[in-house]
Scaffold this motif. Sequence first.
Motif, PDB file in Angstrom:
ATOM      1  N   ALA A 113     -13.765   0.708 -10.520  1.00 13.83           N
ATOM      2  CA  ALA A 113     -12.673   0.523 -11.481  1.00 13.83           C
ATOM      3  C   ALA A 113     -11.373   1.119 -10.947  1.00 13.83           C
ATOM      4  O   ALA A 113     -10.295   0.523 -11.107  1.00 13.83           O
ATOM      5  CB  ALA A 113     -13.045   1.153 -12.826  1.00 13.83           C
ATOM      6  N   LEU A 114     -11.444   2.281 -10.319  1.00 12.67           N
ATOM      7  CA  LEU A 114     -10.255   2.902  -9.728  1.00 12.67           C
ATOM      8  C   LEU A 114      -9.711   2.052  -8.588  1.00 12.67           C
ATOM      9  O   LEU A 114      -8.492   1.878  -8.452  1.00 12.67           O
ATOM     10  CB  LEU A 114     -10.576   4.311  -9.231  1.00 12.67           C
ATOM     11  CG  LEU A 114     -10.725   5.359 -10.318  1.00 12.67           C
ATOM     12  CD1 LEU A 114     -11.446   6.581  -9.784  1.00 12.67           C
ATOM     13  CD2 LEU A 114      -9.368   5.729 -10.879  1.00 12.67           C
ATOM     14  N   ASN A 115     -10.596   1.511  -7.779  1.00 12.92           N
ATOM     15  CA  ASN A 115     -10.204   0.645  -6.681  1.00 12.92           C
ATOM     16  C   ASN A 115      -9.456  -0.578  -7.222  1.00 12.92           C
ATOM     17  O   ASN A 115      -8.352  -0.887  -6.765  1.00 12.92           O
ATOM     18  CB  ASN A 115     -11.463   0.229  -5.905  1.00 12.92           C
ATOM     19  CG  ASN A 115     -11.171  -0.489  -4.620  1.00 12.92           C
ATOM     20  OD1 ASN A 115     -10.156  -1.142  -4.463  1.00 12.92           O
ATOM     21  ND2 ASN A 115     -12.097  -0.393  -3.694  1.00 12.92           N
ATOM     22  N   VAL A 116     -10.035  -1.229  -8.202  1.00 13.64           N
ATOM     23  CA  VAL A 116      -9.414  -2.421  -8.790  1.00 13.64           C
ATOM     24  C   VAL A 116      -8.072  -2.077  -9.429  1.00 13.64           C
ATOM     25  O   VAL A 116      -7.096  -2.818  -9.285  1.00 13.64           O
ATOM     26  CB  VAL A 116     -10.370  -3.080  -9.810  1.00 13.64           C
ATOM     27  CG1 VAL A 116      -9.665  -4.128 -10.651  1.00 13.64           C
ATOM     28  CG2 VAL A 116     -11.572  -3.685  -9.089  1.00 13.64           C
ATOM     29  N   GLN A 117      -8.005  -0.952 -10.118  1.00 16.58           N
ATOM     30  CA  GLN A 117      -6.751  -0.546 -10.760  1.00 16.58           C
ATOM     31  C   GLN A 117      -5.666  -0.285  -9.724  1.00 16.58           C
ATOM     32  O   GLN A 117      -4.513  -0.680  -9.899  1.00 16.58           O
ATOM     33  CB  GLN A 117      -6.957   0.698 -11.624  1.00 16.58           C
ATOM     34  CG  GLN A 117      -5.725   1.151 -12.378  1.00 16.58           C
ATOM     35  CD  GLN A 117      -5.203   0.111 -13.355  1.00 16.58           C
ATOM     36  OE1 GLN A 117      -5.952  -0.662 -13.931  1.00 16.58           O
ATOM     37  NE2 GLN A 117      -3.900   0.078 -13.551  1.00 16.58           N
ATOM     38  N   ALA A 118      -6.011   0.378  -8.630  1.00 20.78           N
ATOM     39  CA  ALA A 118      -5.030   0.635  -7.570  1.00 20.78           C
ATOM     40  C   ALA A 118      -4.522  -0.679  -6.982  1.00 20.78           C
ATOM     41  O   ALA A 118      -3.313  -0.841  -6.755  1.00 20.78           O
ATOM     42  CB  ALA A 118      -5.642   1.512  -6.485  1.00 20.78           C
ATOM     43  N   LEU A 119      -5.421  -1.617  -6.756  1.00 13.75           N
ATOM     44  CA  LEU A 119      -5.017  -2.926  -6.234  1.00 13.75           C
ATOM     45  C   LEU A 119      -4.115  -3.662  -7.217  1.00 13.75           C
ATOM     46  O   LEU A 119      -3.137  -4.301  -6.829  1.00 13.75           O
ATOM     47  CB  LEU A 119      -6.254  -3.770  -5.907  1.00 13.75           C
ATOM     48  CG  LEU A 119      -7.144  -3.237  -4.787  1.00 13.75           C
ATOM     49  CD1 LEU A 119      -8.422  -4.056  -4.702  1.00 13.75           C
ATOM     50  CD2 LEU A 119      -6.405  -3.213  -3.460  1.00 13.75           C
ATOM     51  N   ARG A 120      -4.429  -3.557  -8.491  1.00 12.80           N
ATOM     52  CA  ARG A 120      -3.613  -4.194  -9.535  1.00 12.80           C
ATOM     53  C   ARG A 120      -2.199  -3.601  -9.550  1.00 12.80           C
ATOM     54  O   ARG A 120      -1.204  -4.335  -9.607  1.00 12.80           O
ATOM     55  CB  ARG A 120      -4.284  -4.017 -10.896  1.00 12.80           C
ATOM     56  CG  ARG A 120      -3.576  -4.747 -12.030  1.00 12.80           C
ATOM     57  CD  ARG A 120      -4.310  -4.628 -13.360  1.00 12.80           C
ATOM     58  NE  ARG A 120      -5.647  -5.201 -13.255  1.00 12.80           N
ATOM     59  CZ  ARG A 120      -6.775  -4.548 -13.548  1.00 12.80           C
ATOM     60  NH1 ARG A 120      -6.738  -3.297 -13.972  1.00 12.80           N
ATOM     61  NH2 ARG A 120      -7.942  -5.132 -13.426  1.00 12.80           N
ATOM     62  N   LEU A 121      -2.119  -2.285  -9.475  1.00 12.53           N
ATOM     63  CA  LEU A 121      -0.811  -1.623  -9.468  1.00 12.53           C
ATOM     64  C   LEU A 121      -0.014  -2.001  -8.225  1.00 12.53           C
ATOM     65  O   LEU A 121       1.195  -2.229  -8.305  1.00 12.53           O
ATOM     66  CB  LEU A 121      -0.983  -0.106  -9.555  1.00 12.53           C
ATOM     67  CG  LEU A 121      -1.514   0.435 -10.886  1.00 12.53           C
ATOM     68  CD1 LEU A 121      -1.893   1.899 -10.760  1.00 12.53           C
ATOM     69  CD2 LEU A 121      -0.504   0.218 -11.995  1.00 12.53           C
ATOM     70  N   ALA A 122      -0.674  -2.070  -7.082  1.00 18.71           N
ATOM     71  CA  ALA A 122       0.004  -2.468  -5.847  1.00 18.71           C
ATOM     72  C   ALA A 122       0.503  -3.906  -5.955  1.00 18.71           C
ATOM     73  O   ALA A 122       1.626  -4.205  -5.536  1.00 18.71           O
ATOM     74  CB  ALA A 122      -0.936  -2.320  -4.655  1.00 18.71           C
ATOM     75  N   ASP A 123      -0.323  -4.769  -6.517  1.00 21.10           N
ATOM     76  CA  ASP A 123       0.075  -6.168  -6.683  1.00 21.10           C
ATOM     77  C   ASP A 123       1.307  -6.275  -7.587  1.00 21.10           C
ATOM     78  O   ASP A 123       2.225  -7.036  -7.303  1.00 21.10           O
ATOM     79  CB  ASP A 123      -1.092  -6.974  -7.251  1.00 21.10           C
ATOM     80  CG  ASP A 123      -0.856  -8.462  -7.171  1.00 21.10           C
ATOM     81  OD1 ASP A 123      -0.505  -8.958  -6.081  1.00 21.10           O
ATOM     82  OD2 ASP A 123      -1.009  -9.138  -8.211  1.00 21.10           O
ATOM     83  N   GLU A 124       1.340  -5.490  -8.663  1.00 18.67           N
ATOM     84  CA  GLU A 124       2.500  -5.477  -9.561  1.00 18.67           C
ATOM     85  C   GLU A 124       3.762  -5.034  -8.825  1.00 18.67           C
ATOM     86  O   GLU A 124       4.854  -5.520  -9.102  1.00 18.67           O
ATOM     87  CB  GLU A 124       2.257  -4.540 -10.750  1.00 18.67           C
ATOM     88  CG  GLU A 124       1.272  -5.063 -11.757  1.00 18.67           C
ATOM     89  CD  GLU A 124       0.946  -4.051 -12.841  1.00 18.67           C
ATOM     90  OE1 GLU A 124       1.589  -2.963 -12.894  1.00 18.67           O
ATOM     91  OE2 GLU A 124       0.030  -4.320 -13.633  1.00 18.67           O
ATOM     92  N   LYS A 125       3.611  -4.092  -7.895  1.00 21.82           N
ATOM     93  CA  LYS A 125       4.754  -3.592  -7.120  1.00 21.82           C
ATOM     94  C   LYS A 125       5.077  -4.493  -5.932  1.00 21.82           C
ATOM     95  O   LYS A 125       6.026  -4.237  -5.204  1.00 21.82           O
ATOM     96  CB  LYS A 125       4.461  -2.174  -6.611  1.00 21.82           C
ATOM     97  CG  LYS A 125       4.378  -1.123  -7.687  1.00 21.82           C
ATOM     98  CD  LYS A 125       4.027   0.223  -7.048  1.00 21.82           C
ATOM     99  CE  LYS A 125       4.046   1.335  -8.043  1.00 21.82           C
ATOM    100  NZ  LYS A 125       5.395   1.720  -8.445  1.00 21.82           N
ATOM    101  N   GLN A 126       4.227  -5.481  -5.711  1.00 22.86           N
ATOM    102  CA  GLN A 126       4.368  -6.414  -4.597  1.00 22.86           C
ATOM    103  C   GLN A 126       4.339  -5.684  -3.249  1.00 22.86           C
ATOM    104  O   GLN A 126       5.169  -5.921  -2.372  1.00 22.86           O
ATOM    105  CB  GLN A 126       5.624  -7.273  -4.746  1.00 22.86           C
ATOM    106  CG  GLN A 126       5.598  -8.123  -5.997  1.00 22.86           C
ATOM    107  CD  GLN A 126       6.821  -9.013  -6.143  1.00 22.86           C
ATOM    108  OE1 GLN A 126       7.875  -8.769  -5.540  1.00 22.86           O
ATOM    109  NE2 GLN A 126       6.684 -10.057  -6.933  1.00 22.86           N
TER     110      GLN A 126
END
Length: 131
Positions: A10-23
């Motif tokens: 879940a932490l891995n997915v959340q970090a990827l999601r946040l990075a994607d939002e920041k492009q």
Amino acid sequence: MDITFELASALNVQALRLADEKQVSIAVAVVDAHGELVSFSRMNNVAFHAAVLAQNKAYTAARDRQPTANLAAWAKETGKDMGYWTDPRFTGIQGGVPIYQDGNVIGAIGISGMSEQDDAALAQAAIDAIK
């Protein structure tokens, strides 16, 4: 007590999601309380060395029970170099943050791919969003 696979994922997915939002592209590693890898991802277009750094940041934060930024500050204040710890995986590069549960370190997350400060902020943001 160690981090569960479910929480690490879940932490891995959340970090990827946040990075994607920041492009931005990152590598993210989540380790158990001993620094052993539980979950890892490397996004497209991230520098290859970011994969190693993310894992070493997480490892250091778990083993030393504090953010990697604290380790760098202590080394600078005392004049010691990273060889002091006699562990070549230890790093003072920001972006490794321990994960606490009930006051105990159960693991750590390491982020690499941006500036040190941004790596550390994203790591903490991922933890804050999940917990």
